[in-house]
Design an enzyme around this catalytic site. Structure first.
Site, PDB file in Angstrom:
ATOM      1  N   SER A   8       0.828  -1.330   0.061  1.00  0.00           N
ATOM      2  CA  SER A   8       0.213  -0.031  -0.210  1.00  0.00           C
ATOM      3  C   SER A   8       0.841   1.229   0.158  1.00  0.00           C
ATOM      4  CB  SER A   8      -0.925   0.103   1.313  1.00  0.00           C
ATOM      5  OG  SER A   8       0.028   0.064   2.422  1.00  0.00           O
ATOM      6  N   ASP A  12      -0.620   8.834   6.414  1.00  0.00           N
ATOM      7  CA  ASP A  12      -0.554   8.429   7.932  1.00  0.00           C
ATOM      8  C   ASP A  12      -1.056   9.595   8.597  1.00  0.00           C
ATOM      9  OD1 ASP A  12       0.053   5.759   7.290  1.00  0.00           O
ATOM     10  OD2 ASP A  12       2.177   6.086   7.881  1.00  0.00           O
ATOM     11  N   SER A  36     -12.714   8.236  24.947  1.00  0.00           N
ATOM     12  CA  SER A  36     -12.144   9.379  24.058  1.00  0.00           C
ATOM     13  C   SER A  36     -10.882   9.650  24.439  1.00  0.00           C
ATOM     14  CB  SER A  36     -13.093  10.694  24.154  1.00  0.00           C
ATOM     15  OG  SER A  36     -12.345  11.876  23.659  1.00  0.00           O
ATOM     16  N   GLY A  48       2.138   3.971   4.233  1.00  0.00           N
ATOM     17  CA  GLY A  48       1.585   2.734   3.415  1.00  0.00           C
ATOM     18  C   GLY A  48       3.082   1.784   3.421  1.00  0.00           C
ATOM     19  N   ASN A  52       7.095   2.858   2.882  1.00  0.00           N
ATOM     20  CA  ASN A  52       7.881   2.843   3.586  1.00  0.00           C
ATOM     21  C   ASN A  52       8.967   1.988   3.534  1.00  0.00           C
ATOM     22  OD1 ASN A  52       6.039   4.721   5.058  1.00  0.00           O
ATOM     23  ND2 ASN A  52       5.339   2.957   6.317  1.00  0.00           N
ATOM     24  N   PHE A 116      -7.783   1.887   9.582  1.00  0.00           N
ATOM     25  CA  PHE A 116      -7.147   2.203   8.214  1.00  0.00           C
ATOM     26  C   PHE A 116      -8.562   1.977   7.103  1.00  0.00           C
ATOM     27  CE2 PHE A 116      -5.336   0.200   4.209  1.00  0.00           C
ATOM     28  CZ  PHE A 116      -4.364   1.070   4.361  1.00  0.00           C
ATOM     29  N   THR A 219      10.257 -10.808  14.063  1.00  0.00           N
ATOM     30  CA  THR A 219      10.806  -9.699  14.528  1.00  0.00           C
ATOM     31  C   THR A 219      10.245  -9.662  16.223  1.00  0.00           C
ATOM     32  OG1 THR A 219       9.170  -8.471  13.686  1.00  0.00           O
ATOM     33  CG2 THR A 219      11.049  -8.485  12.369  1.00  0.00           C
ATOM     34  N   LEU A 220      10.776  -9.084  16.784  1.00  0.00           N
ATOM     35  CA  LEU A 220      10.660  -9.308  18.154  1.00  0.00           C
ATOM     36  C   LEU A 220      10.679  -7.896  18.850  1.00  0.00           C
ATOM     37  CD1 LEU A 220      12.591 -12.383  19.433  1.00  0.00           C
ATOM     38  CD2 LEU A 220      10.046 -12.420  18.604  1.00  0.00           C
ATOM     39  N   ASP A 252       8.631  -1.706   8.659  1.00  0.00           N
ATOM     40  CA  ASP A 252       8.727  -1.473   7.167  1.00  0.00           C
ATOM     41  C   ASP A 252      10.230  -1.480   6.871  1.00  0.00           C
ATOM     42  OD1 ASP A 252       5.974  -2.049   6.634  1.00  0.00           O
ATOM     43  OD2 ASP A 252       5.535   0.052   6.790  1.00  0.00           O
TER      44      ASP A 252
END
Length: 303
Positions: A8, A12, A36, A48, A52, A116, A219-220, A252
């Site tokens: 995408s 953002d 809220s 996106g 990125n 999104f 990934t951590l 990303d």
């Protein structure tokens, strides 16, 4: 050689909540959730996953070719990509809907709530991948459902190896579809939560998935990552960031580094180490595409 980045392009809108979500959301009241959040800071960034990842790969010195759709409001994004020297031959634009939009709220613990709107992304399946000798590898990142399914098939037909990176798009697919993605891919990249969901839906363990591809990476976050190859796990240490400012786009950035190393034939653990370094660099800056290199990439090349 170029890397094709299917995913995408989005705008953002990033907001910062200075408290903790956990202190505002009462578990026993989730059936009538009505909250809220006051967000003192707000900004709009280019984002996106395709944008990125392309930014990260181009920054490292690679050749990124995003394949994505922009909407009626996408002219500024197209101009930005070209200004960065990113090849836009596979970036389409539609005249009747908006570009994808992500509304991202981050709390003080770097937890995020995201809304999104897919917009033009849902037309990405209209772009077809053809064999191209100048494209060495690709990535299937979160995109429209039909685009992810069709582009994976087309990459196989074109003989282009690719990374399967389902990300937040993973829940769109059932077990059979996810097993097909894994069987088509050369590499799989997920975070720890996505890894658990992928295992649950496919019925395969991480070790089993790694035996079906050249490599699996989990990934951590601030714990680094795990590299799985042929059922064997290797831990890759994290890189301590200069500051923890904004996690948006860290994954990303990591994937851009992964593509950079894979295109050069690096061992997977070396690709992951560079990914950890770039992720640490990104998290110290606000926005997914606002960081710059502060190290020499050649120093990360295998001896």
């Amino acid at each position: 050689m170029a890397a094709l980045i299917c995913g995408s392009l989005a705008f953002d809108t990033i907001m910062t909540f200075e408290g903790r979500f956990a202190e505002q959301i009462l578990p026993e009241q989730l059936h009538i959730l009505n909250v809220s959040f006051l967000v003192p800071s707000l900004r709009r960034d280019f984002g996106g996953c395709a944008g990125n990842i392309a930014y990260a790969l181009q920054l490292l010195g690679g050749e990124a070719r995003p394949m994505a759709m922009l909407g009626t409001d996408g002219a500024d994004y197209l101009e930005r990509l070209r200004g960065l020297g990113i090849d836009t031959r596979h970036v389409g634009q539609t005249g009747d809907i908006y570009t994808a939009q992500a509304l991202i709220m981050t709390d003080r613990d770097n937890n995020q709530i995201t809304a999104f709107h897919p917009g033009a992304m849902m037309q990405a399946h209209g772009q077809r991948i053809e064999a191209d000798p100048s494209v060495k590898l690709a990535i299937i990142a979160p995109d429209g459902r039909d685009a992810m399914l069709q582009h994976a098939e087309q990459l196989v037909q074109a003989g282009i190896p690719f990374v399967f990176d389902p990300g937040q798009g993973l829940p769109m697919f059932n077990g059979e579809e996810l097993r097909r993605f894994v069987e088509q891919a050369s590499w799989v990249a997920v975070n720890d939560y996505e890894g658990k969901m992928l295992c649950d839906r496919t019925g395969w363990s991480l070790a089993e998935i790694s035996r079906k591809v050249r490599g699996l990476i989990v990934t951590l976050g601030d714990q680094g990552c795990e590299v799985w190859e042929q059922g064997e796990r290797t831990a890759v240490a994290p890189v301590q960031p200069a500051a923890v400012v904004d996690p948006t786009g860290c994954g990303d950035a990591w994937r851009g580094a992964l593509l950079f190393g894979l295109e050069r034939g690096w061992p997977l653990a070396q690709c992951a180490a560079l990914g950890n370094r770039l992720g640490a660099l990104k998290i110290a800056q606000r926005g997914p595409q606002n960081y710059v290199l502060d190290f020499n990439v050649s120093e990360w090349s295998p001896a």
